[in-house]
Motif scaffolding. Structure first.
Motif, PDB file in Angstrom:
ATOM      1  N   CYS A 178      -3.112  -9.159   2.058  1.00 33.42           N
ATOM      2  CA  CYS A 178      -1.947  -8.436   3.084  1.00 33.42           C
ATOM      3  C   CYS A 178      -2.271  -8.554   4.513  1.00 33.42           C
ATOM      4  O   CYS A 178      -1.793  -8.009   5.174  1.00 33.42           O
ATOM      5  N   VAL A 194      -1.973  -5.387   6.777  1.00 32.85           N
ATOM      6  CA  VAL A 194      -0.881  -4.996   7.294  1.00 32.85           C
ATOM      7  C   VAL A 194      -0.339  -4.209   6.229  1.00 32.85           C
ATOM      8  O   VAL A 194      -0.348  -4.432   5.021  1.00 32.85           O
ATOM      9  N   SER A 246       1.565  -2.256   3.556  1.00 37.00           N
ATOM     10  CA  SER A 246       2.132  -3.022   2.335  1.00 37.00           C
ATOM     11  C   SER A 246       3.538  -2.931   2.233  1.00 37.00           C
ATOM     12  O   SER A 246       3.953  -1.678   2.544  1.00 37.00           O
ATOM     13  N   THR A 247       4.308  -3.721   1.675  1.00 37.28           N
ATOM     14  CA  THR A 247       5.718  -3.753   1.549  1.00 37.28           C
ATOM     15  C   THR A 247       5.959  -3.415   0.304  1.00 37.28           C
ATOM     16  O   THR A 247       5.260  -3.938  -0.842  1.00 37.28           O
ATOM     17  N   SER A 276       3.805  -8.127  -1.122  1.00 33.55           N
ATOM     18  CA  SER A 276       3.777  -7.861   0.415  1.00 33.55           C
ATOM     19  C   SER A 276       3.541  -8.931   1.061  1.00 33.55           C
ATOM     20  O   SER A 276       3.975  -9.286   2.409  1.00 33.55           O
ATOM     21  N   LYS A 299       5.740 -10.352   4.163  1.00 30.38           N
ATOM     22  CA  LYS A 299       5.463 -10.568   5.403  1.00 30.38           C
ATOM     23  C   LYS A 299       5.380 -11.924   6.105  1.00 30.38           C
ATOM     24  O   LYS A 299       5.815 -12.305   7.161  1.00 30.38           O
ATOM     25  N   LYS A 337       7.264 -14.458   4.834  1.00 32.64           N
ATOM     26  CA  LYS A 337       8.450 -14.983   4.918  1.00 32.64           C
ATOM     27  C   LYS A 337       8.561 -16.075   3.995  1.00 32.64           C
ATOM     28  O   LYS A 337       9.247 -17.410   3.934  1.00 32.64           O
TER      29      LYS A 337
END
Length: 200
Positions: free
Chosen positions: A10, A13, A15-16, A35, A39, A41
């Motif tokens: 990741c 950064v 996490s989504t 994630s 990030k 895309k």
């Protein structure tokens, strides 16, 4: 080691969050892949390649490669990285495979992929529905069924799979997410047969 590897996927950064909860060690890998793909895309491309990979994982030689202890984790990671890059996998998917291999988790890869694909269904707000009929559905019947299913799944997009099985004789069998509804004629005949047997 696991936390460090997943964090590097990741790129450190935040996490989504996945759209549905994922648990256990497999869940950590799924969350990291999701994630990283968001990030960078690459989420649609990652899913496409992961689905392709899933089809390969049933082949005997691939299963043997995943499970053998004759090849080191480092060598497996190098081989998978090369294959991933050669086949045009997005970087998030390549890094995911490398981390899985380096951490000796390739035996769990099929379960991890199934979990990731379930996350992707939720990501697209889809409901997986399967319908089995004795004959192929015509357009009118298909539209009526989808309209009914939309009310049942409350606003989710219907992802419909159609199967034909003459043995059900008529009617319909519908699977909606984790629910199963059997309205086939074959099922009704079986029910009546059971009732008659009990009354004799």
């Amino acid at each position: 080691m696991l936390k460090i590897a997943i964090r590097s996927m990741c790129s450190q950064v935040k996490s989504t969050k996945t759209p549905i909860p994922v648990f256990g060690i497999e869940g950590r890998y799924v969350s990291a892949l999701y994630s990283a793909a968001i990030k960078l895309k690459q989420i649609d491309e990652v899913e496409k390649h992961i689905r392709g990979l899933q089809k390969e994982l049933v082949k005997p030689k691939v299963i043997e490669f995943l499970e053998t202890s004759m090849i080191s984790a480092t060598e497996k990671a190098k081989l998978l990285k090369g294959v991933g890059e050669t086949t045009g996998m997005p970087s998030a998917a390549v890094n995911f495979l490398v981390v899985i291999a380096e951490n000796g988790r390739l035996k769990s890869l099929r379960r991890i992929i199934r979990m990731f694909l379930a996350v992707m269904v939720a990501h697209r707000n889809e409901a997986l529905c399967e319908v089995i009929t004795a004959k192929p559905l015509d357009e009118g019947s298909r539209k009526a069924l989808i309209d009914a299913l939309k009310k049942f799944v409350k606003g989710k997009n219907i992802q419909l799979t159609e199967k034909v099985d003459p043995e059900i004789l008529g009617g319909v069998i519908v699977g909606v997410e984790d629910k199963h509804i059997d309205l086939s004629i074959a099922r009704k005949i079986q029910m009546y047969t059971d009732i008659i047997k009990q009354s004799v």
